[in-house]
Design a protein around this motif. Sequence first.
Motif, PDB file in Angstrom:
ATOM      1  N   GLY A   1       0.810  -1.206   0.000  1.00  0.00           N
ATOM      2  CA  GLY A   1       0.000   0.000   0.000  1.00  0.00           C
ATOM      3  C   GLY A   1       0.842   1.254   0.000  1.00  0.00           C
ATOM      4  O   GLY A   1       1.986   1.250  -0.480  1.00  0.00           O
TER       5      GLY A   1
ATOM      6  N   PRO B   1      -4.586  -1.443  -0.259  1.00  0.00           N
ATOM      7  CA  PRO B   1      -5.118  -2.224   0.860  1.00  0.00           C
ATOM      8  C   PRO B   1      -5.482  -1.404   2.091  1.00  0.00           C
ATOM      9  O   PRO B   1      -6.137  -1.909   2.993  1.00  0.00           O
ATOM     10  CB  PRO B   1      -3.960  -3.185   1.182  1.00  0.00           C
ATOM     11  N   ASN B   2      -5.033  -0.159   2.150  1.00  0.00           N
ATOM     12  CA  ASN B   2      -5.254   0.587   3.395  1.00  0.00           C
ATOM     13  C   ASN B   2      -5.190   2.082   3.147  1.00  0.00           C
ATOM     14  O   ASN B   2      -4.871   2.533   2.057  1.00  0.00           O
ATOM     15  CB  ASN B   2      -4.188   0.189   4.433  1.00  0.00           C
TER      16      ASN B   2
ATOM     17  N   GLU C   1      -7.993   3.698   0.367  1.00  0.00           N
ATOM     18  CA  GLU C   1      -8.245   2.251   0.372  1.00  0.00           C
ATOM     19  C   GLU C   1      -9.237   1.854  -0.722  1.00  0.00           C
ATOM     20  O   GLU C   1     -10.252   2.525  -0.925  1.00  0.00           O
ATOM     21  CB  GLU C   1      -8.797   1.838   1.740  1.00  0.00           C
TER      22      GLU C   1
END
Lengths: 93, 158, 600
Positions: free
Chosen positions: C264, C559-560, C564
């Motif tokens: 990420g 992913p984050n 996201e």
Amino acid sequence: MTVKFFAYLRDPDYAGCREITWPGCADVLQLGRELSTRFGQKFHDEFFAEGETELGERVIVMVNGRRVEFLSGIHTPLRDADLIQIFPVVAGG
Amino acid sequence: MKQLVIKPEKCIGCRTCELVCSFGHYQQFNPKMANVTVLEYEKAAVAVPIVCLQCEEPSCMKVCPVHAISRREDGAVIMNYDKCIGCKMCMNACPLGNISYHPSVKKVFKCDLCGGDPKCAKYCPTGAIEFSETDALSDHKKQLAEHYRDIIGEEANA
Amino acid sequence: MNNGYVGTILRVNLKTGTILKEPLNDKNADEYVGARGLGTKYYCDECDPKCDPLGPDNKLIFMTGPLTGTAATSAGRYNAVAKSPLTGTIGAANSGGHFGPELKYAGYDGIIFEDVSDHPVYLYISDDTVELRDATHLWGKDVFETTDALNEECGSNFRIACISAAGETGCLFAGIMNDKHRAAGRGGIGAVMGVKKLKAVAVKGTKSIFVAHPEKFFEVCMDARAKLKAHPVTGAGLSAYGTMILVNIVNGVGGMPVANGRDGACYADADDISGESLTAKHLIRNKGCFGCSIGCGRLTEIKSGPYKSQGEGPEYEAGWSFGADCKINDLGAVCDANFMCNQYGIDPITMGSTIACAMELYEMGAIPEEDIGFPLRFGDAAAMVKATEMTCKGEGFGKIMGLGSYRMAEKYGHPELSMSVKKQEMPAYDGRAIQGIGLEYATSNRGGCHVRGYMISPEVLGIPLAMDPLVTEGKPALLKTFQDLTALCDATGICLFTTFGMGLPEIAGMYREAVGSDESDEEVLLKGERIWNLEKQFNVAAGVEKDTLPPRLLREKLPNGPAEGKVNELHTMLKEYYAARGWDEEGIPTKEKLTALKLN
């Protein structure tokens, strides 16, 4: 909520710290006022434009990584779990 | 009396002073024609703008065989080109190398404080060159001189 | 000349040793301004786009701009132009310091190097005296050793641009270093110089630059400087913290790629490698390039420990590449790796990103440990520094890393894990969290690059206006304008960083008063667009691959963090971008566009 400060806003003249845990407040406006009470006039004048109707020109405020301009500006509501990041305008590359 | 005061701790070595000086005197951009030169001391990690200090007892003035160098009312030590014969004695006499010669200028030249509003001080982006009253600054200058003599002395002598 | 130019181009044939002084082509100077633009024009007129970048037909051109060496804002720049061996695109690498101005004071707007020498040489320039001199004794020396040796040999007041062993032995991201620490860094232009056996250029000049309207020129320059001084970024922020100040804010929006982008774009330890930390712990003093009022350069020192060292930088890009991208929070190690890149003259963006790619490949088992010689895991600072050193010196696995991440990853069967565009590594901003910069990477004329149209300005920093990094609306049209303005800015010889505090009116104003033109701002900006299209035209003729991004940015959701779930929506933006450019759907400049720009 957690409030983080960056660059010269960490200097004693302003917040004097990198990070602070702050009890809940309704929105960015209230947070700005409360922090100004704590840190003083210089912080206030950096945070707010005159009249507290909007943010100062030299400051960027993010709530959970989003600039408040793209949320509800100075009236962006805040929750206890939020991360608020306060930057002076910067650039580089 | 006002004088150029150097603050090497603020100098970033950008040489804007050289540019505005050559432009102010000749309307050309040419650091080699400037009355100020920034010296970089790499090991000591400092840059120092070297300018004429308009000495109390100027060696250049003493050594000039035709008395072409004199002191103006505002303290600036200036050249009279009607008298100057271009012998370059003054260049050799200046202990700081603040008098120069350039082939296209065809005469020796030195700082004349731009007639009272020195451009180097006016346009230095960091305040490393200031034009200020000398009395208030004598302590600062003395401390500075000692400080930089120590840190760059070794490298300058090498 | 009294128009900002000094009027002479040096043409040096390295094979025959012939040195010619020819008059500057005025028409080209007018249409392509200088530096990046004019250098590219000379290149395109004289070279086959299909030529081998590492062969004798690839010319290497140093070019300054009409504002270089004048009192314009931050006007210390030159460009080194050649076909890039890393990307196969036109490669123009831009550098500051003091070398460019000195070349003009010696009386030359630029130098064109042709063919290759059969032994190491350097070019000696002292005003009218120009000689090719033997450089056998310098071959193999690093940038600092070479610079010191040439200053000893020619005189301490010579300005030196040179390569190190990395450039000599074909590291595909070797740059040309001048004034020791300033880099024409990207695209492997240093490898082109190495193939030519051209070790260095040493220059000293005592001549003047004249402009068309001296008083007016000086006035607009000083007004522009005052504007930069008054701006919070160019007047205070950049000089106080350097470019590393970006670490926290880019990370703040969740846009700083971590672990080759695999993990990420939010780095938990960002503050450890931030501009704030660098300033507090390691800053000796600020350093400015020639004529610069901003002074973003840092002279820094790691005072103790395994990475004890001193040098310049790091810049934000290097801070990210050796830091977050390799998951390293040890600022000492980051600085040390960056200093090495300066000493050996290689591009720290590609270096760090290549190491990050190698780390990912190693961790997934795609690169066997025996190939590298040691474990190369994310977070291992010592391994990162070692990998940098091996590449700088061309040792062992460093030879493979010296080809850049794309060729390395391809060799191990995973070219998709190279975070590059057109084989050049993307810099320190994640195109999933910051949509417009993804479009910039995809469309940049020299592959993955941020300084062709710095969309971070509006998307993260709010300059000149704040745009939401997560959306695509408005980005393609703005990017086009940014790219054209940047091309113009680069071509004049001033630093791109000035555009944080000023814009077209100031750039065009300084340009007009220097060259003596009465063109409107828009007409001046059109020259930037012309340069952009010329570069594109070259790339099309060279057969460069189409504009796209690594699959990770197009398909792997973040992913984050604040972004996201996002991927880069390139497909949508690209169409609009081509339309804004007046190109066809494949991204090829149309006949009408080229005619309008006087390009055919």
